[in-house]
Design an enzyme around this catalytic site. Structure first.
Site, short mmCIF file in Angstrom:
data_model
loop_
_atom_site.label_atom_id
_atom_site.label_comp_id
_atom_site.label_asym_id
_atom_site.label_seq_id
_atom_site.Cartn_x
_atom_site.Cartn_y
_atom_site.Cartn_z
N ASP A 150 0.85 -1.20 0.00
CA ASP A 150 0.00 0.00 0.00
C ASP A 150 0.89 1.24 0.00
O ASP A 150 1.65 1.47 0.95
CB ASP A 150 -0.92 -0.01 1.23
CG ASP A 150 -2.02 1.03 1.12
OD1 ASP A 150 -2.90 1.05 1.99
OD2 ASP A 150 -1.99 1.84 0.16
N ASP A 210 7.94 38.79 36.68
CA ASP A 210 8.59 38.85 35.36
C ASP A 210 7.69 39.63 34.41
O ASP A 210 6.46 39.50 34.46
CB ASP A 210 8.85 37.46 34.79
CG ASP A 210 10.00 36.76 35.50
OD1 ASP A 210 10.75 37.46 36.19
OD2 ASP A 210 10.10 35.53 35.36
N ASP A 235 43.20 43.84 54.72
CA ASP A 235 44.44 43.12 55.01
C ASP A 235 45.18 42.93 53.69
O ASP A 235 44.60 43.00 52.61
CB ASP A 235 44.15 41.78 55.67
CG ASP A 235 45.42 41.15 56.25
OD1 ASP A 235 46.38 41.92 56.54
OD2 ASP A 235 45.48 39.92 56.39
#
Length: 1803
Positions: free
Chosen positions: A415, A1384, A1645
């Site tokens: 087919d 957001d 330091d």
């Protein structure tokens, strides 16, 4: 009462007269009388009201007059009554006449309005027309804005025209004339629409009645004509009759276009003829299905049944896409077996076997009667028949076997339209399993659906031995009658395909004969399928030969032959047929007219040819000076802003007279001014009239300004065709001539490129005074009407030395000034001279030049250094050196009158300049174009840029130079000829034969770079990289890396001998014989390491600067030698070095020792064929007698204090800067005993103390964590075999496209043709597809910003929020006890509008473009536009930011704050109501997504990659990186298993020194190792910079070894990662600090000389109040000689950051006077700062110390002393114990606060 009436009557009459001159309007009554179905033109309200008032007044006055008349009739005095009545009657008559006139006027206006004339109006916008619609009145139509841009060119495109016309009506809000319930519309609207659609139809398709007033007549006519033309056979309107599609269709684009037209046609048919059908979708689906062949129809139905409809697209588009995808997927036939078109109907959508026009076999016809015979080429072996004959024969065989009955159980159906395999025989299935689900298939075998009972696998036989069988998934369907195999699945798994006529099924191994029964393809089951119990072998079936046949003579047209032969040349086809090269006997039929193939004309179109001499013929038609051509050359590559970069040239076409000028830019104003000046000069000086000018289409020649000037002068401006540079060939050639002349002048004079403008002027003058070969005349004489005399001796040689008179000389001083000749001064009678001693360019005619014909020794600066043959004694040599030194000292500060340049005094100190002077005394030889002389008087920006051709090279096609070479072949040969060392000086073994070298002739001097200048010029990166393994010899010749020659080292110098390597004895005293003897001692052959693991086989460099390369069990020290041949030194240009640098950044660090100036070049051949790997050569600093390293700082800390490691590569600058200075030369010997002069001994003594450049690999930019892989459209959709994933990507793409439309980023309905828009305004786009970690499919349409033209953007830089600002925000919000949320902003960039005009390709039509309205992703200006847009919006609602904290906004009352980083936001407000109100206000303008909110007073979210936990009730904030560290743990789990767990991240000691230790590994191992290190350190830098201050020192320490891939370095890195995984909860902790008097406290330091290169390290911890703000550990920027100096440097850095924090807090309203407290454990530093005087120190340290002292006096800071044990910053400078490290963890957790630190001081 009569008097008032008369006065009122006069007023009425005047009003009546003014009413007559009113505009044409209508009353409300007239409007009401108009039918409702036909609207009128509206009248302005104020005019209506005024007109109504006038009418009412007339009526009132008239009624009053009549009443007055009645009253007068009752009076007694008859005479008075008669007089009054007479006057009153006259007045009444006048008023009535006025009213009658007004009524007539009204009627006239009403008549005109009833005509519904479309009147034209004009306003500020432009011309418009007024009309009414059913929903609005007085609608304006602007033709220039409402453009219907579709034009049809044939009848088939009428449906597309109607579809676009419908979109046009909807867009511009016309009445929808396509609605059936509309009866009438405004005639003016109808007229507008008629005009629009008439323009769309065009003249050739004008079927419209120009007098029509009904738009439906147009639509009906179009439908009718379209149906009659396109659907001749569709009398019953059956859908899809004219198209047939099967699986052989491969032209997807044409098929889509055909189906789209079909859909549009069916829509119109449905609207008029198919009103009984209630569903348009079903009608369209049936129409499309009607076009499909049976082999394709069932598969399409199955796909439609199984795949859900995408709601984002139209139903018809979904149908069309499904058909096309099915056709592409289900075609198992190979490309070479597909017909180009059907042999019966010429359709490209189906093959011949499926054509409906195929003749009926029962009638015995093989082709239609009208079909011309098609002849195929047939081989002489007669094994293959033509398709027609083969088909006929196959049909005849089928008829003979028609009575044979086939057993379906022994056959398998192939087919071609199915995508699944089914069987009714369960015994064929392997591994069968019953189906648990109720699965049904539609369209398989039957019209109804079938049920699936189970599934298994069918084995396909695929060879003779059946060992390579493939399995196909097959479903068990008992209802089916036979076994069906999908042709598509079979081809995919086994590569078995059907033949062209479906007679064979097979592949390269096996071929199976097929049987076609009732149009269905069958094969024998036992030949294709292997049963589970059947092991028999299947033999391949051999095809049989076909009987021979004889071909008849055929006729063929020229057009047919042209198409068959692939549109090749007609003459070739005619000759091939004429000379009987083909087996057939062909008669070629030629058309009466000339053959014309439009496809060939379009595809093979070429530019017109410019014939030789065509321009000369044109120039003879014009008189001298009337016709000119002009062009622009540039830009000249130069880093100096004071160097002119462009040259304008104008050439007379008749006389070849040339005019040039140089400019800084080529804008319209500059070019127009120069052109105007040139034309005036020609007209005035030569008495010529300029009539025409030729130029190209550059913007500098096509602007409005220059066109206006040409028009005003009457000059004809002739432009070339687009991209036709040859049309302006004369100007192009003259540019090349002038530039090559100028390049030659610069080269021979050894002047820098800054003098190129004078060289151009000189070259132009010379060319105008030379006879031109075409005209035979001097251009100057030919163009001038007046006679001109020329003297050759008036020209002076460019670049030569001369003496000019000094008019400012003093008594007893020389009156002459040494100078260099440049060019003639066009504004005087003199010449331009460069005076080095005055640093000026002056004009003078009082000059003297040498006679070069008498003495060739006195040449220009190139030949100042005389060879030894001209020097008689030391005095002459010293005089020459002094002369050159004086000239160099003068040239180094060169400054033109109008162009100031950078002076060396501004760049270097006196000490540095003194070292320059010492080097300047030994200039380069004359043949070295990159000598020290150029370096001395060049500024930093142009150092080393001595390749004049490279600098003058541009993109102009007229000039082509080789950038990789300094000398041409001719120049190179001359250089070789001038080399004073004979080639015989090198023997066959590659060693130098010193007996053949004349040392008196070989005189080269050693050059060194001053150590102070090294640090200043080199900056921080001193890397020279050499690549390209195929060019080792070229690479080794580089002046920058030494001179190891060829590709191997068969002989190396043994430097272990004391006679050579003794430090106390100079190498210069060694005799050549001794050197030769040492060379012969070396018998080792060098081999480089093979591939191995990273960090293994490491050898260290000894103190004698040797390289130990491991070769087996021996270590071989290598000493590289310098070339003695000038060919080696000049053949390698800096351009090659730059090219090598770009190709590879990680060569292995192998050292090149260059500390001996008496070395010579050595060539060696590798005896065993071992190739030399790529070398990384570095110079070792010369140690002093005591072994200490005194070289200056030559590298910069690769660490980044505030961001991940980044690289600034300055190696290219180093290569150019010191390329010539790295050359070593022999000293000159004067006596026979080879003894040195006293001067040279003293010089060598000074040189031995100089340091050399240390070349180490530069730091590469670190790589962040691997990102999600992005794919493009082809991989995601077009060629994606995964249907589900393809479907998801399609949905994402349509969603993104719809989002861009909703955001109005562009308007797809308004499109422009690409030809209408300039190319530089069109930016291409890409669609990026990604699948996120959460499984969401994402599509993003972005612009190709890398291809953006500078015309599409201006300023693109913008300031954004950084991590320190976020920490300040969180501390302030916590201290103020504010409510916080994070969110957001979706697709943030799309909210910003674009200021520039940019176009992108149309998303549906790539031939067109659309205008971009918003800042689309990928544009260079998008971040800036978004930040500006957001800033403008927030400022508009009362939130302001400042220059110290961009991106952090707050209100004036400080009750609302927001921090924004691109689209990530964190908002804080004093109360929750205000917070919600602000968020709602943002939602009204932006699409937001809330990512974090307070739940039970706790905010648990992430911000900028950090895990944030905010407890409002407790007043605490915790920042960690748990999520990121967990991913690191998973990523490096295997490596971490080998690392021992530790409670501290750093090592106890750091003893690795990459400057002494040499890695022994292959280049690929080195490159991969460095790449791995960069990735690891990039991730660690990310973690450290965010919030993990506990690994600050450990990461910064190991980061300096990023280019040293040793196994110990990897161990250090994995130890840090192991520590992070073990203590992932550590971060930063903030507590609420309600103290109003908060201080800024810094503790510092330092450790002096703690780094491997003797650099110092400083550490700073910074607090704001009781919360820690920042921690960093950095390498000092300058070399400190004492611990006190290092401590002072650390105090200054801490104060600088504290002051910045203080000012930032002040801008945010957090206190005006925050005290700064500095804490240190260095008592000497505190005492030094408290002294009233200061001891002399290094310059930069002294400046920093004075700043701190001044602040202490002003009491701006407090300096406190702490004990060394109590200094918590000690762990940032050196490794500490576990107990001290735990104390620092307590600081990070805020268990030890700044107040606890202050308690340990003397506060």
């Amino acid at each position: 009462m009569a008097t008032p009436v008369r006065g009122e009557t006069r007023n009425v009459i005047d009003d009546n007269i003014s009413a007559r001159i009113q505009s044409k309007v209508k009353t409300n009554d007239t409007v009401r009388q108009t039918p409702s179905s036909l609207r009128k033109v509206s009248i302005k309200d104020e005019q209506v009201r005024q007109y109504q008032r006038n009418l009412n007044r007339f009526k009132t006055i008239l009624n009053g007059l009549k009443a007055e008349e009645e009253k007068l009739s009752e009076a007694d005095d008859i005479q008075m009554l008669a007089e009054k009545l007479l006057k009153l009657g006259e007045t009444i008559d006048k008023v009535e006449n006025r009213i009658v006139d007004l009524v007539e006027k009204i009627q006239l206006l009403e008549t005109n309005e009833n005509n519904n004339i479309l009147h034209e109006h004009i306003d500020a916008t432009g011309t418009y027309y007024l009309f009414d619609t059913l929903t609005s009145t007085n609608k304006r139509f602007y033709p220039k804005d409402c453009v219907f841009d579709y034009r049809t060119n044939n009848v088939e495109n009428i449906p597309i025209l109607l579809n676009n016309f419908k979109k046009f009506i909807k867009k511009y809000q016309f009445d929808d004339v396509f609605e059936n319930d509309i009866i009438e519309i405004d005639p003016r609207e109808n007229e507008i629409l008629c005009k629009i659609i008439k323009e769309g139809l065009g003249e050739s398709l004008d079927i419209m009645n120009t007098n029509t007033t009904d738009i439906f007549r147009i639509i009906d006519g179009l439908k009718k004509q379209n149906i009659e033309v396109c659907m001749v056979e569709m009398s019953e309107l059956e859908p899809g009759e004219k198209v047939l599609v099967d699986t052989t269709c491969r032209n997807s684009a044409l098929l889509m276009n055909k189906l789209q037209k079909l859909v549009l046609m069916e829509k119109w048919i449905f609207s008029k003829c198919c009103q009984d059908c209630p569903n348009l979708k079903d009608y369209l689906q049936e129409a499309i299905m009607g076009t499909l062949h049976e082999s394709l129809r069932n598969s399409v139905k199955q796909r439609l049944y199984n795949i859900p409809h995408d709601v984002g697209i139209d139903h018809e588009e979904f149908l069309i896409n499904t058909v096309i995808e099915t056709v592409i997927d289900l075609s198992p036939i190979a490309d070479d077996q597909i017909e180009n078109s059907c042999m019966y109907c010429k359709s490209v959508f189906h093959c011949s076997i499926n054509c409906k026009k195929k003749p009926n076999r029962e009638l015995g016809l093989t082709r239609p009667i009208s079909q011309k015979p098609i002849i195929y080429k047939v081989h002489r072996d007669n094994n293959h028949l033509s398709p027609v004959q083969n088909e006929q024969k196959s049909w005849n065989k089928t008829q003979k076997r028609s009575n044979k009955v086939y057993n379906s159980k022994k056959l398998v159906i192939i087919d071609t339209g199915s995508g699944v395999n089914i069987t009714n025989d369960k015994t064929l299935l392997h591994n069968y399993e019953d189906s648990n689900r109720s699965t049904r298939f539609f369209g398989i075998g039957k019209n109804s659906s079938v049920s699936v009972k189970g599934y298994g696998y069918i084995k396909i036989k695929n060879g003779h031995n059946n060992t390579d069988n493939k399995c196909l998934l097959t479903y068990y369907v008992p209802e089916e009658e036979s076994t069906i195999i999908s042709c598509y699945d079979l081809a995919k798994k086994t590569k078995m395909v059907l033949s062209r006529k479906y007679t064979r099924l097979g592949n390269k191994i096996i071929k199976i004969k097929t049987k076609i029964v009732n149009g269905v393809i069958h094969v024998k089951m036992n030949e294709l399928i292997e049963r589970p119990s059947d092991d028999s072998k299947i033999n391949a079936i051999k095809p049989t030969s076909s009987p021979g046949f004889k071909l008849n003579k055929r006729s063929i047209t020229l057009e047919d032959a042209h198409k068959r032969m692939g549109h090749t040349g007609i003459q070739q086809i005619e000759n091939s047929i004429k000379h009987n090269h083909y087996e057939e006997s062909l008669d070629l039929i030629k058309e009466p007219n000339e053959f014309w193939c439009q496809t060939c004309k379009i595809s093979k179109a070429t530019k017109r040819n410019h014939y030789t001499g065509s321009m000369n013929n044109h120039s003879t038609d014009h008189e001298p000076g009337s016709s000119w051509c002009m062009d622009i050359f540039g830009p000249v590559s130069s880093s100096n802003a004071d160097t002119k970069r462009y040259m304008l040239i104008m050439v007379d076409n008749n006389t070849r007279y040339c005019m040039t000028s140089t400019h800084f830019n080529k804008n319209a104003e500059t070019i127009l001014a120069q052109v105007r000046k040139n034309i005036q000069y020609v007209e005035t000086q030569f008495d010529r009239k300029v009539r025409e000018i030729n130029s190209d289409r550059g913007t500098e020649f096509t602007n409005d300004q220059i066109e206006e000037y040409f028009i005003s002068k009457g000059i004809h401006h002739i432009l070339t065709s687009t991209q036709d540079h040859a049309a302006n060939g004369r100007a192009e050639r003259y540019i090349r001539t002038i530039i090559t002349d100028a390049t030659t002048l610069l080269r021979q004079s050894n002047l820098r490129v800054k003098f190129w403008e004078y060289a151009v002027t000189s070259a132009t003058n010379i060319r105008n005074y030379l006879e031109h070969k075409s005209t035979g005349k001097l251009p100057l004489k030919a163009i001038s009407r007046q006679p001109v005399t020329v003297r050759l001796m008036s020209f002076l040689p460019f670049g030569e030395k001369g003496i000019i008179w000094n008019h400012n000389h003093k008594k007893l001083k020389p009156s002459g000034l040494p100078s260099i000749i440049l060019c003639k001064d066009p504004n005087s009678y003199g010449y331009k001279f460069f005076i080095p001693s005055k640093n000026k360019i002056v004009t003078s005619d009082n000059y003297t030049i040498p006679n070069y014909t008498m003495d060739g020794r006195v040449r220009n600066t190139q030949n100042i250094n005389k060879s030894h043959q001209f020097s008689s004694d030391n005095d002459d040599e010293e005089d020459q050196i002094e002369t050159v030194t004086n000239l160099c000292e003068a040239l180094e500060n060169y400054e033109d009158d109008n162009k100031p340049i950078t002076r060396l005094e501004d760049l270097f100190t006196e000490e540095e300049l003194s070292q320059i002077d010492s080097n300047a005394k030994y200039p380069s030889p004359s043949n070295n174009l990159e000598g020290d002389l150029d370096y001395v008087f060049s500024d930093v920006e142009e150092s080393g840029d001595y390749d004049v051709e490279s600098e003058l090279s541009t993109t102009n096609n007229s000039i082509s130079t080789d950038k990789n070479k300094i000398l041409s072949n001719k120049d190179f040969n001359s250089e070789l000829a001038s080399t004073e060392i004979s080639i015989s000086g090198i023997d066959k073994k590659g060693l130098i034969n010193t007996s053949h070298i004349d040392e008196d002739k070989y005189d080269e001097k050693v050059h060194r770079i001053p150590s102070i200048i090294q640090e200043k010029l080199v900056g921080s990166k001193n890397t020279i990289k050499i690549n390209d393994e195929n060019k080792i010899s070229d690479r080794i010749r580089s002046k920058n890396i030494g001179s190891i020659l060829n590709t191997g080292l068969s002989r190396c110098v043994d430097i272990t001998d004391e006679s050579i390597t003794n430090k106390d004895e100079s190498m210069h005293n060694a005799k050549p014989e001794l050197i030769q003897e040492q060379l012969k001692k070396t018998n080792h052959e060098t081999s480089f390491p093979k591939e191995g693991s990273i960090g293994t086989n490491v050898k260290f460099r000894n103190t004698n600067n040797e390289i130990s390369l491991k070769t087996g069990d021996t270590s071989l020290p290598i000493k590289t030698l310098e070339s003695i041949n000038n060919h080696h030194s000049n053949d390698y240009s800096t351009n090659k070095v730059e090219k090598f640098e770009k190709e590879n950044h990680h060569p292995p660090p192998i050292e090149d020792i260059v500390d001996m100036s008496d070395q010579t070049d050595m060539e060696s051949n590798c005896q065993d064929g071992n190739n030399l790997k790529e070398l990384k050569v570095t110079d070792k600093n010369v140690p002093t007698d005591n072994g200490t390293n005194v070289s200056p700082r030559l590298e910069q800390n690769i660490e980044a204090s505030g961001s991940p490691v980044q690289t600034v590569n300055k190696s290219a600058f180093l290569n150019k800067e010191f390329s010539s200075l790295n050359m070593k030369r022999k000293r000159k010997r004067h006596d026979k005993n080879n003894s040195l002069t006293s001067y040279e001994l003293e010089r060598d003594k000074k040189r031995s103390k100089k340091n050399r450049v240390k070349l180490i690999p530069d730091n590469m930019e670190t790589v962040s964590a691997p990102k999600i892989r992005a794919i493009y459209y082809n991989e995601a959709i077009s060629k994606n075999p995964d249907l589900k994933e393809k479907h998801e990507y399609k949905q994402a793409y349509h969603k993104e496209l719809q989002n861009l439309k909703d955001m109005k980023v562009f308007d797809v309905d308004v499109k422009y043709s690409r030809s209408e828009i300039p190319d530089n305004l069109i930016v291409p786009t890409n669609t990026i597809f990604t699948k996120k970690r959460n499984g969401i499919y994402k599509a993003r349409i972005v612009c190709r910003g890398d291809t953006q033209s500078p015309d599409t953007y201006s300023v693109i830089t913008t300031e954004s929020l950084n991590h320190n600002h976020i920490k300040i925000f969180l501390m302030i919000a916590n201290n103020r006890n504010m409510f916080m949320k994070t969110l957001d902003i979706n697709h943030a960039f799309l909210y910003a509008k674009l200021e520039e005009e940019i176009y992108i390709p149309h998303p549906h039509d790539r031939r067109c473009v659309v205008k971009l309205n918003k800042a689309l992703y990928g544009l260079k200006q998008s971040p800036k536009e978004w930040n500006d847009h957001l800033r403008q919006y927030l400022n508009g609602i009362g939130l302001k930011d400042n220059s110290y904290t961009p991106g952090l906004y707050q209100t004036e009352d400080k009750n609302l704050m927001i921090a924004v980083y691109v689209d990530d936001c964190v908002i804080a407000a004093s109360n929750e109501q205000r917070l919600d109100e602000f968020i709602n206000k943002l939602k009204s303008n932006f699409e937001l997504k809330i990512t974090g909110t307070l739940i039970d007073d706790v905010l648990d979210t992430d911000i900028l990659g950090m895990d944030l936990v905010y407890n409002k009730r407790l007043g605490t904030i915790d920042l960690t990186l748990k999520s990121f560290i967990n991913r690191m743990d998973k990523k490096y789990n295997e490596e971490l298993k080998k690392i021992r767990k530790s409670s501290i991240p750093h090592m106890s000691t750091y003893k690795i020194d990459p400057k002494k230790d040499v890695l022994q590994m292959s280049e690929e191992e080195f490159r991969q190792g460095v790449l791995k290190l960069q990735q690891l350190l990039g991730e660690l830098n990310y973690v450290r910079h965010k919030c993990r201050y506990d690994i600050e020192f450990a990461v910064k320490k190991v980061a300096r070894l990023v280019n040293y891939p040793h196994e110990r370095v990897f161990y250090m890195i994995y130890k840090i990662i192991q520590y992070l995984v073990r203590y992932k909860d550590i971060g930063i902790h903030y507590d609420r600090d309600c103290n109003k008097d908060k201080k800024v406290i810094a503790i510092t330091d330092a450790s002096v000389g703690s780094e491997y290169d003797a650099q110092s390290r400083i550490g700073v911890i910074l607090w704001y109040g009781m919360n820690i703000f920042n921690v960093y550990s950095n390498k000092s920027t300058n070399r400190c000689v004492s611990s006190t100096e290092a401590e002072l440097h650390a105090i200054y850095e801490g104060y600088a950051d504290s002051e910045t924090l203080k000012v930032t807090l002040k801008e945010l309203g957090e206190g005006d006077n925050n005290d700064i407290v500095m804490i240190t454990d260095s008592k000497p530093a505190i005492q030094g700062l408290n002294r009233s005087y200061q001891q002399p120190k290094e310059k930069f340290t002294w400046i920093k110390t004075e700043i701190i002292k001044e602040k202490i006096k002003e009491k701006s800071i407090k300096l406190l002393k702490i004990t060394g044990k109590g200094n918590i910053a000690d762990l940032l400078t050196k490794p500490v114990s576990a107990s001290d490290f735990k104390r620092f963890i307590q600081v990070l957790k805020n268990k030890i606060t700044s107040q606890d630190i202050l308690a340990s001081t003397d506060y």
